[in-house]
Write a protein that holds these residues in place. Structure first.
Motif, PDB file in Angstrom:
ATOM      1  N   ALA A 197     -39.314 -42.953 -27.035  1.00 42.67           N
ATOM      2  CA  ALA A 197     -39.114 -41.609 -27.584  1.00 42.67           C
ATOM      3  C   ALA A 197     -38.673 -40.611 -26.529  1.00 42.67           C
ATOM      4  O   ALA A 197     -38.494 -39.427 -26.838  1.00 42.67           O
ATOM      5  CB  ALA A 197     -40.405 -41.126 -28.246  1.00 42.67           C
ATOM      6  N   ALA A 198     -38.497 -41.040 -25.283  1.00 43.48           N
ATOM      7  CA  ALA A 198     -38.296 -40.093 -24.180  1.00 43.48           C
ATOM      8  C   ALA A 198     -37.066 -39.227 -24.360  1.00 43.48           C
ATOM      9  O   ALA A 198     -37.097 -38.017 -24.090  1.00 43.48           O
ATOM     10  CB  ALA A 198     -38.210 -40.858 -22.854  1.00 43.48           C
ATOM     11  N   ALA A 199     -35.949 -39.812 -24.807  1.00 42.23           N
ATOM     12  CA  ALA A 199     -34.731 -39.026 -24.972  1.00 42.23           C
ATOM     13  C   ALA A 199     -34.890 -37.999 -26.081  1.00 42.23           C
ATOM     14  O   ALA A 199     -34.466 -36.840 -25.943  1.00 42.23           O
ATOM     15  CB  ALA A 199     -33.554 -39.947 -25.250  1.00 42.23           C
ATOM     16  N   ARG A 258     -36.313 -43.790 -32.093  1.00 44.05           N
ATOM     17  CA  ARG A 258     -36.596 -42.846 -31.004  1.00 44.05           C
ATOM     18  C   ARG A 258     -37.994 -42.235 -31.118  1.00 44.05           C
ATOM     19  O   ARG A 258     -38.225 -41.091 -30.753  1.00 44.05           O
ATOM     20  CB  ARG A 258     -35.503 -41.792 -30.897  1.00 44.05           C
ATOM     21  N   THR A 259     -38.904 -43.027 -31.636  1.00 48.29           N
ATOM     22  CA  THR A 259     -40.325 -42.738 -31.524  1.00 48.29           C
ATOM     23  C   THR A 259     -41.040 -44.076 -31.488  1.00 48.29           C
ATOM     24  O   THR A 259     -40.405 -45.128 -31.559  1.00 48.29           O
ATOM     25  CB  THR A 259     -40.840 -41.855 -32.678  1.00 48.29           C
ATOM     26  N   VAL A 288     -36.271 -41.818 -18.786  1.00 43.02           N
ATOM     27  CA  VAL A 288     -35.716 -43.160 -18.951  1.00 43.02           C
ATOM     28  C   VAL A 288     -36.186 -43.719 -20.276  1.00 43.02           C
ATOM     29  O   VAL A 288     -37.362 -43.611 -20.637  1.00 43.02           O
ATOM     30  CB  VAL A 288     -36.105 -44.085 -17.766  1.00 43.02           C
ATOM     31  N   THR A 289     -35.259 -44.299 -21.018  1.00 44.93           N
ATOM     32  CA  THR A 289     -35.568 -44.880 -22.315  1.00 44.93           C
ATOM     33  C   THR A 289     -34.929 -46.253 -22.421  1.00 44.93           C
ATOM     34  O   THR A 289     -34.191 -46.691 -21.530  1.00 44.93           O
ATOM     35  CB  THR A 289     -35.093 -43.960 -23.457  1.00 44.93           C
ATOM     36  N   ARG A 290     -35.225 -46.942 -23.511  1.00 45.14           N
ATOM     37  CA  ARG A 290     -34.691 -48.287 -23.705  1.00 45.14           C
ATOM     38  C   ARG A 290     -33.191 -48.217 -24.016  1.00 45.14           C
ATOM     39  O   ARG A 290     -32.699 -47.251 -24.589  1.00 45.14           O
ATOM     40  CB  ARG A 290     -35.427 -48.957 -24.871  1.00 45.14           C
ATOM     41  N   LEU A 330     -43.170 -36.576 -20.235  1.00 40.09           N
ATOM     42  CA  LEU A 330     -42.997 -36.996 -21.622  1.00 40.09           C
ATOM     43  C   LEU A 330     -43.199 -38.505 -21.710  1.00 40.09           C
ATOM     44  O   LEU A 330     -42.367 -39.270 -21.225  1.00 40.09           O
ATOM     45  CB  LEU A 330     -41.605 -36.613 -22.118  1.00 40.09           C
ATOM     46  N   MET A 331     -44.299 -38.934 -22.306  1.00 38.38           N
ATOM     47  CA  MET A 331     -44.643 -40.359 -22.314  1.00 38.38           C
ATOM     48  C   MET A 331     -44.727 -40.888 -23.740  1.00 38.38           C
ATOM     49  O   MET A 331     -45.317 -40.258 -24.622  1.00 38.38           O
ATOM     50  CB  MET A 331     -45.993 -40.572 -21.622  1.00 38.38           C
ATOM     51  N   SER A 332     -44.170 -42.084 -23.931  1.00 37.99           N
ATOM     52  CA  SER A 332     -44.253 -42.747 -25.233  1.00 37.99           C
ATOM     53  C   SER A 332     -44.211 -44.251 -25.025  1.00 37.99           C
ATOM     54  O   SER A 332     -44.011 -44.738 -23.908  1.00 37.99           O
ATOM     55  CB  SER A 332     -43.104 -42.294 -26.143  1.00 37.99           C
TER      56      SER A 332
END
Length: 423
Positions: free
Chosen positions: A46-48, A411-412, A69-71, A119-121
């Motif tokens: 979800a970072a972006a 994105r979550t 950074v995200t997947r 921002l952490m997910s």
């Protein structure tokens, strides 16, 4: 019930996802700009999307820079002040390592007037990969792969990850001092423990390096020599509760699995279906959980307990799969295939199981749907369900039946969503 069972179940899943979208839940938790600079850092699926909310809400005349950074495939391309990097999940890669090193460098030399907004997910543990001194990325990758195949629960996996990292387990908070740190979290872990979400880079860690070594031994994982040597060193210990590094650190949970399950339950109620939330922190082997839930569904259909039909049994959490076969799986596909076998074609039971991030394991689908004739259709297609389950090949079964659910990246991430409808 006028609506088709599969349509209702899918609406429930989409409501669960929507409840955890940063655009819907994040803005009320944003702090006011500080006297000094604001540095945004973060990681996760979800970072972006979280960074997008920050940038849209932040005053144009106040300093804002950052990196998240995200997947791969979960990014956004419209941000001007916060950079988005994509990296590999669930096995880390060099892109994630470089991003983590850059984040650590960005928070050096801050003052008490500055703010670090973290921002952490879910997914952050793999995406934020910065090995501890003396450990290379290849060693971390090998440990990660072994843990993923072992069936270890996320708490165990992240205990190991924290103690092999130069940034996780509270170490990022220590690097940010004396700046104020506010961490906004979307929980993907059973129990919503902040120290487990993304392996807790900005929160204290009560686990120990001895526990990390014991976990590797428990699952029969022989660590590379550099990993074993590091875990014997006092420097491998993470910052603990009470450490001054956390004096100006605050963590806020902005979305949880329970929020998502409640949103899905609301959809069921509106349709005249009684929802029973079994729990948001259910763990265990996917097939074992499936057998238990099949028994509960049979009980409702036959005895009216734990609820009288029409009803729906809803649950979240994170099952695991001990990989013994060579098939294409995903824990939700594994759960549904086990459930289908245990239900044996019950004519009044439908189900859905999906990951709220839109990715079931490493596959391209979020999950799948189950209908009363799933097993009969599989056998008509020449599939032996029991053989497929033993080969961890749930994806292939539901793909051939046309019952995969594909959403793309949401994105979550508030973990798995399961719903079993008894009509």
């Amino acid at each position: 019930m006028s609506e088709p069972a599969t349509a209702l179940l899918e609406r429930m899943f989409h409501a669960a996802v929507a409840a955890a979208l940063p655009a819907h839940c994040m803005a009320p938790h944003l702090p006011p700009p500080p006297k000094g600079r604001t540095i945004v850092i973060g990681a996760g699926k979800a970072a972006a999307a979280m960074a997008s909310v920050v940038e849209a809400a932040w005053p144009a005349d106040r300093p804002l820079t950052g990196l998240v950074v995200t997947r791969y495939g979960h990014g956004v391309d419209h941000l001007a002040r916060i950079e988005v990097v994509e990296a590999s999940h669930p096995v880390p890669d060099d892109a994630g390592q470089r991003a983590a090193a850059r984040m650590l460098a960005m928070v050096q030399g801050l003052t008490a007037d500055d703010l670090v907004l973290c921002l952490m997910s879910g997914g952050a543990s793999a995406l934020l990969a910065l090995p501890a001194p003396g450990i290379d990325l290849a060693a971390k990758q090998s440990i990660n792969r072994a843990l993923l195949r072992s069936g270890a629960p996320i708490h165990d996996m992240n205990c190991v990850r924290k103690h092999l990292s130069a940034i996780k387990g509270g170490r990022l908070a220590a690097a940010c001092a004396p700046a104020r740190i506010i961490t906004l979290m979307i929980s993907d872990v059973p129990g919503d423990d902040p120290s487990v979400i993304g392996s807790g880079p900005t929160v204290p860690d009560a686990s120990t390096r001895a526990e990390a070594a014991a976990i590797l031994a428990r699952y029969g994982i022989e660590p590379p020599a550099a990993v074993a040597a590091w875990l014997r060193r006092p420097e491998a210990e993470t910052p603990k509760p009470g450490d001054p590094a956390f004096d100006r650190a605050t963590s806020i949970m902005i979305a949880t699995p329970w929020h998502a399950l409640e949103a899905a339950a609301g959809v069921a109620r509106a349709a005249g279906i009684t929802p029973i939330i079994l729990g948001d922190a259910i763990e265990g082997e996917a097939n074992d959980v499936a057998r238990v839930m099949a028994a509960m569904a049979h009980s409702s259909a036959t005895h009216g307990q734990p609820a009288t039909p029409p009803c729906v049994l809803i649950s979240g959490g994170e099952t695991t799969v001990t990989v013994r076969g060579n098939g294409r799986g995903g824990r939700n596909a594994e759960f549904l295939l086990g459930l289908a076998i245990a239900l044996a074609g019950h004519p009044r039971i439908h189900a859905i199981a999906c990951d709220t991030d839109g990715i079931d394991g490493t596959e391209s689908n979020a999950g799948a749907r189950l209908t009363p004739d799933t097993i009969a259709r599989a056998r008509a297609a020449g599939i032996d369900p029991a053989v497929a389950l033993a080969d961890n090949d749930g994806y292939t079964v539901f793909s051939r039946l046309g019952d995969l659910i594909t959403t793309g990246p949401t994105r979550t991430n508030v973990n798995d969503f399961r719903a079993i409808l008894i009509t």
